[in-house]
Enzyme design. Structure first.
Site, PDB file in Angstrom:
ATOM      1  N   GLU A 106       5.128   5.968   4.235  1.00  0.00           N
ATOM      2  CA  GLU A 106       5.494   4.535   3.764  1.00  0.00           C
ATOM      3  C   GLU A 106       6.964   4.397   4.408  1.00  0.00           C
ATOM      4  OE1 GLU A 106       4.774   3.356  -0.207  1.00  0.00           O
ATOM      5  OE2 GLU A 106       6.720   1.965  -0.049  1.00  0.00           O
ATOM      6  N   ARG A 113      13.750  -1.961   3.829  1.00  0.00           N
ATOM      7  CA  ARG A 113      15.315  -2.098   2.913  1.00  0.00           C
ATOM      8  C   ARG A 113      16.360  -1.804   3.643  1.00  0.00           C
ATOM      9  NH1 ARG A 113      13.927   1.619  -2.426  1.00  0.00           N
ATOM     10  NH2 ARG A 113      12.039   1.050  -2.616  1.00  0.00           N
ATOM     11  N   LYS A 147      -0.167  -0.070  -6.783  1.00  0.00           N
ATOM     12  CA  LYS A 147       1.210   1.115  -7.110  1.00  0.00           C
ATOM     13  C   LYS A 147       1.387   1.008  -8.487  1.00  0.00           C
ATOM     14  CE  LYS A 147       5.981   0.863  -5.441  1.00  0.00           C
ATOM     15  NZ  LYS A 147       6.729   1.303  -4.405  1.00  0.00           N
TER      16      LYS A 147
HETATM   17  C1  3PG Z   1       9.515   2.922  -3.603  1.00  0.00           C
HETATM   18  O1  3PG Z   1      10.003   2.157  -3.038  1.00  0.00           O
HETATM   19  O2  3PG Z   1       8.313   3.064  -3.792  1.00  0.00           O
HETATM   20  C2  3PG Z   1      10.327   3.723  -4.559  1.00  0.00           C
HETATM   21  O3  3PG Z   1      11.493   3.345  -4.673  1.00  0.00           O
HETATM   22  C3  3PG Z   1      10.244   5.340  -4.261  1.00  0.00           C
HETATM   23  O4  3PG Z   1      10.540   5.877  -5.510  1.00  0.00           O
HETATM   24  P1  3PG Z   1      11.506   6.965  -5.543  1.00  0.00           P
HETATM   25  O5  3PG Z   1      12.575   6.811  -4.713  1.00  0.00           O
HETATM   26  O6  3PG Z   1      11.820   6.910  -7.041  1.00  0.00           O
HETATM   27  O7  3PG Z   1      10.639   8.166  -5.203  1.00  0.00           O
END
Ligand code: 3PG
Length: 209
Positions: free
Chosen positions: A42, A46, A129
């Site tokens: 994914e 951002r 999710k």
């Molecule tokens: C996301 O965008 O799905 C999360 O920020 C990923 O989570 P993590 O950085 O805590 O693994």
């Protein structure tokens, strides 16, 4: 017709969540992830060049690439044009869901409560999710939500690391686990592709029964 997420994942149970500031790192990153055994990733929206990164990773060939942190219908459209095969959102937005349906791509909205999960299920979404998974109680919360709503499938994400992985994956309602620990912006900044491959291989190994 919209393919479902399970069909796209084709048995893959780990989804590295990638935030990639420099698009020049996208190709070596794709190599490192596939070397580690990743099949699905994914790319978060951002960073200013997320579309470019997504396009490069999708063109790599060895990866099914989705887009994450999709907040608006327009971003969903741009992600799909760049090659995203599925869309992930931190929360449940009816317009994003509707746009993904029109585009024919699976959408995985974030939920954190029973109310949000009920709303997602009523919208016709079956895989959500669970976000931010660890901060809202982790596996214990997942178990509690799955009990009254057994039709839901979860992709827990948020604060998960290799140690929590087997517990989540052992729950029958968990389709796959997402996380950024396998390839962080710090790894990318230091060009630490060997470590990305190592952490990915470790996660894939822990996800294989
Ligand atoms: C996301 O965008 O799905 C999360 O920020 C990923 O989570 P993590 O950085 O805590 O693994």
């Amino acid at each position: 017709m919209t393919t479902d997420l399970a069909g796209l994942l084709d048995g893959a149970r780990i989804i590295p969540v990638l935030t990639v500031p420099d698009p020049a790192t996208a190709a070596p990153l794709a190599d490192a992830l596939t070397t580690g055994g990743a099949r699905c990733v994914e790319v978060t929206f951002r960073t200013p060049d997320a579309e470019h990164v997504l396009k490069t990773m999708a063109a790599h060939g060895g990866l099914t690439v989705g887009a994450g942190t999709i907040l608006t219908p327009r971003q969903a459209e741009r992600a799909v044009t760049a090659g995203a095969r599925f869309i992930v959102s931190p929360g449940l937005d009816a317009e994003v869901v509707a746009t993904c349906r029109e585009l024919g791509v699976p959408v995985v909205p974030g939920i954190a409560t029973a109310t949000e999960l009920m709303r997602a299920l009523r919208t016709g979404i079956d895989t959500v999710k669970l976000f931010p998974a660890e901060a809202i109680g982790g596996l214990q919360t997942l178990r509690a939500l799955a009990a009254p709503l057994p039709q839901a499938r979860f992709m827990p994400t948020g604060g998960i690391g290799p140690d929590q992985l087997p517990g989540y994956l052992a729950h029958p309602a968990v389709l796959a686990v997402g996380g950024s620990w396998m390839a962080t912006p710090a790894h990318l900044e230091h060009g630490d592709y060997t470590e990305i491959s190592r952490l990915t291989a470790q996660a894939v190994e822990r996800s294989t029964p």
